[in-house]
Design an enzyme around this catalytic site. Structure first.
Site, PDB file in Angstrom:
ATOM      1  CG  ASP A 403      -1.723   1.199   1.364  1.00 16.73           C
ATOM      2  OD1 ASP A 403      -2.683   1.082   0.563  1.00 16.73           O
ATOM      3  OD2 ASP A 403      -1.740   1.954   2.109  1.00 16.73           O
ATOM      4  CD  GLU A 439      -2.199   2.092  -3.390  1.00 13.68           C
ATOM      5  OE1 GLU A 439      -3.246   2.626  -3.727  1.00 13.68           O
ATOM      6  OE2 GLU A 439      -1.810   2.288  -2.257  1.00 13.68           O
TER       7      GLU A 439
END
Length: 763
Positions: A403, A439
């Site tokens: 993330d 990401e």
């Protein structure tokens, strides 16, 4: 200070190094007698965390080791099964910033936490407060939860209700937080918790090890996937054991996915503002324990049993040929900024774990969540890489999706692709061998880095998502963008030895509309989140097909189903790694909520009753058939980028683009507004070899994508491209249970209905 505040300040004042006063509020804690203490023996400084063992004299106990480099003292606090009866053990050995010792008699299942002593000086970033019980950053299991109706004020290192807000975070709160926080658990489970003696190394030998190019990812939520599953026993729904149940795995196998990407399973905390509104963090992007499986997903217990249950889940998925990828949140923690709670790292050594501003009282926030972990610090980098290796070697997982990975790649302040984190991963013999997905952005300056991560890494490709959505709305200005995305995004990834599987192609993800909502809503509908519909993105690139939200209009419903077929077909025919979101294959809806992170209810759970409806069952069947088609044909999952060069005397190329007129695309065609594109994929000379070392040959295909509303006549290209074409897929048909199997000669014209994909095999 107000008179009311003066009455509460019973601990007096002390001065910081430069004379600034610091007020400590003690409350009723002064009346509590000091807890009992237990003896501590010498113990090793590594590994960090709590490790049960028998001492040299045969006495069983636990080694404790905690990095707290700037602290003045560390106590291990031991609790009984109910979380009470605190006794303390003071660690007196200090080696290279690690406080350590062996506490006899501490057995597996014992609850514990830390109290760390040091200066309270928020102006310099020092926020030590021994009144706050801290979760071990290396805890392998966590028992209990934070308050269910809002975090108790005792869990904050500062006084939350201090009347002068501009200095609120500088007023120390000396009230004991132990009754209000979960406890770490001493774990001893050298195998998988089943008593079979299966080691992690042996389990690793049975991993599916699917090559990247053959991978089909399926993003799912452990709880949300099985919470309503009728085939999973009620007591197992929403748990690791529920995901391991044959009924849950059967769906994955029938669908044909090769890997599940689990939304965060690290122990996480619920944000205070959610709890006060009667909501909970559902997605889990608020981590507080990087080694502990989230206790809320355990069916077997939370005194360490969750570790074995998670391992058994991984083993069951592996036995079905499915890899396990974890979505991990190492960019920030649940402690937020200077106004957030003191749960773990903030109290262990605030300056040693978080990025601080020049004004060290404030946090550098590149994540939008209040804080950013400082991976330039060696001990923070150690914490993260130790966690990653633990999940691979001891828990059996096969990869990670990071993330806000750009935040992990920041050196001083800039995103640096030679940062310590990326460099350590690149040379680590364990981590460089697993699936790594970035990401590739954060919210800080220069944080958008799609296409920039180094070899070994794949990336969530949001440019693919946007291009496909725009093409099918239709809202694309021309065909250039969709051409790049369909063929592997070579403009982004064809450098440094990267391959097409560097692009993780997705049309939807957990964050945003579901696929059904993408064709049902023009606007977000997030009122249930309690933020006045201000949260969530407004850039949805969606189209409601003429009616906002649910409708009974048969024409609108038919168009929406066709659009879903178009989107799924485009995704699964594109070069790169496709990622599906759980439930999209059967029409899951969140009623227009595009930020359902706090919807731990039917909004956020998969509705399995949809499979009983013929229309949604047909969508599942189409998705399964597309995945099977992709698996059978290597030309649809290439390991290298297309060259566009001719192979053989006839001039046939590995990739060619055609207009509806049957002519090859010119530069002028690429720049012109159009809604129809033909993509020819040659299977003649795929740059790959089979197990015998022979070149791989495959069928050739022509995909015709028509996003316009009106039908269009398409001329099928003749030799050398083909002599005949067989239609194997037509998204214009409601019945998708079987291929159309109609054959058309080359150089003939087909009328393609509006908003349709045709896939034709060269015969």
């Amino acid at each position: 200070m107000s008179s009311a505040a003066e009455q509460e300040a019973v601990a007096g004042e002390r001065a910081t190094g430069d004379g600034r006063p610091v007020v400590a509020v003690n409350g009723a804690r002064a009346a509590v007698p000091p807890p009992a203490t237990v003896p501590v023996r010498p113990g090793p400084p590594a590994p960090l965390g709590a490790r049960f063992r028998a001492g040299p004299d045969g006495v069983a106990g636990t080694d404790f080791a905690l990095w707290a480099g700037g602290a003045e003292g560390v106590e291990v606090c031991l609790f009984d099964e109910g979380g009470g009866g605190e006794v303390r053990a003071r660690l007196t050995e200090l080696t290279d910033g690690v406080w350590h010792g062996f506490v006899p008699g501490v057995l597996p299942g014992r609850r514990y936490g830390y109290r760390v002593h040091g200066r309270w000086d928020p102006w310099t970033g020092a926020r030590w407060n021994p009144a706050k019980l801290l979760l071990d950053p290396y805890a392998r299991a966590v028992d209990g939860d934070y308050a269910t109706h809002g975090l108790s004020p005792e869990v904050y290192g500062h006084v939350r209700d201090w009347p002068e807000q501009h200095v609120a975070d500088t007023v120390r709160d000396d009230r004991d937080s132990a009754p209000y926080v979960p406890k770490a658990v001493v774990v001893h489970d050298p195998d998988d918790g089943t008593g079979t003696g299966t080691t992690a190394a042996a389990a690793a030998d049975r991993r599916p090890r699917t090559p990247w190019a053959d991978t089909v990812l399926y993003e799912l939520h452990v709880k949300g996937f099985t919470r309503r599953h009728p085939g999973v026993p009620e007591e197992l729904r929403g748990t690791y054991a529920g995901l391991a149940h044959p009924a849950a795995i059967e769906h994955l196998v029938k669908l044909g996915v090769t890997a599940v990407e689990l939304l965060p399973v690290h122990q996480f905390a619920h944000e205070d503002h959610l709890l006060r509104h009667g909501l909970r963090n559902h997605w889990g992007y608020n981590s507080i324990g990087y080694f502990a499986p989230h206790a809320g997903y355990a069916a077997s217990g939370t005194a360490g049993q969750q570790v074995g249950e998670f391992r058994r889940m991984v083993r069951a998925l592996h036995a079905a040929g499915i890899e396990v990828v974890l979505d991990v949140v190492y960019n920030h923690t649940a402690e937020s900024n200077e106004l957030g709670p003191t749960l773990s790292l903030k109290g262990v050594d605030n300056r040693g774990h978080y990025r601080l501003q020049a004004d060290a009282r404030r946090y550098a926030d590149y994540t939008g969540c209040g804080n950013t972990l400082d991976l330039v610090q060696p001990h923070v980098l150690r914490l993260i890489t130790d966690s990653l290796r633990y999940w691979v070697t001891e828990m059996g997982v096969d990869g990670f999706r990071f993330d806000l990975a750009a935040a992990l790649a920041r050196s001083a302040h800039e995103v640096d692709m030679n940062s310590p984190f990326l460099s350590v991963i690149a040379q680590d013999p364990v981590l460089r061998g697993v699936k790594l997905i970035a990401e590739p952005w954060d919210v800080g300056p220069g944080g958008y880095r799609v296409g920039s991560f180094p070899p070994l890494w794949s990336e969530w490709n949001d440019r693919y998502r946007d291009a496909v959505r725009d093409f099918w709305r239709p809202a694309a200005a021309d065909l250039r963008e969709i051409g790049y995305r369909l063929s592997g995004s070579s403009d982004l990834y064809d450098w440094g030895g990267r391959r097409p599987y560097a692009s993780v192609n997705h049309v939807t993800a957990h964050d945003g509309f579901t696929l059904r909502d993408l064709v049902s809503y023009d606007r977000k509908h997030n009122e249930a989140n309690g933020e006045g519909n201000r949260d969530g993105t407004d850039d949805n690139r969606s189209w409601n097909c003429g009616t906002e939200g649910e409708t009974d209009d048969p024409d609108v419903l038919a168009l929406r189903r066709r659009q879903l077929r178009n989107l799924l077909t485009t995704l699964l025919l594109s070069t790169g790694v496709p990622m599906l979101v759980a439930g999209d294959e059967m029409g899951r809806t969140q009623r227009g909520n595009n930020n359902a992170y706090c919807q731990d209810n039917e909004t956020g759970w998969v509705d399995w009753e949809l499979l009983a409806e013929p229309g949604w069952k047909a969508l599942f069947d189409l998705t399964s058939r597309l995945i099977a088609l992709r698996r059978r044909h290597p030309v649809l999952r290439r390991r290298t980028f297309f060259s566009g060069r001719a192979h053989g005397a006839d001039g046939l190329r590995d990739l060619a683009w055609f207009t509806a007129r049957g002519t090859e695309m010119t530069e002028e065609d690429w720049y012109a507004p159009a809604a129809t594109l033909g993509m020819y994929l040659s299977g003649r000379d795929i740059p790959d070899h089979d197990e015998r070392g022979e070149p791989v040959r495959d069928d050739s295909f022509l995909a015709v994508l028509h996003a316009g509303d009106a039908p269009v006549d398409v001329l099928l290209p003749g030799p050398p491209w083909a002599r005949r074409y067989e239609v194997v897929l037509d998204t214009g048909r409601e019945d998708q249970s079987a291929a159309p199997a109609t054959v058309h000669p080359a150089d003939t014209t087909l009328t393609v209905p509006g908003r349709t994909v045709l896939l034709l095999r060269v015969r």
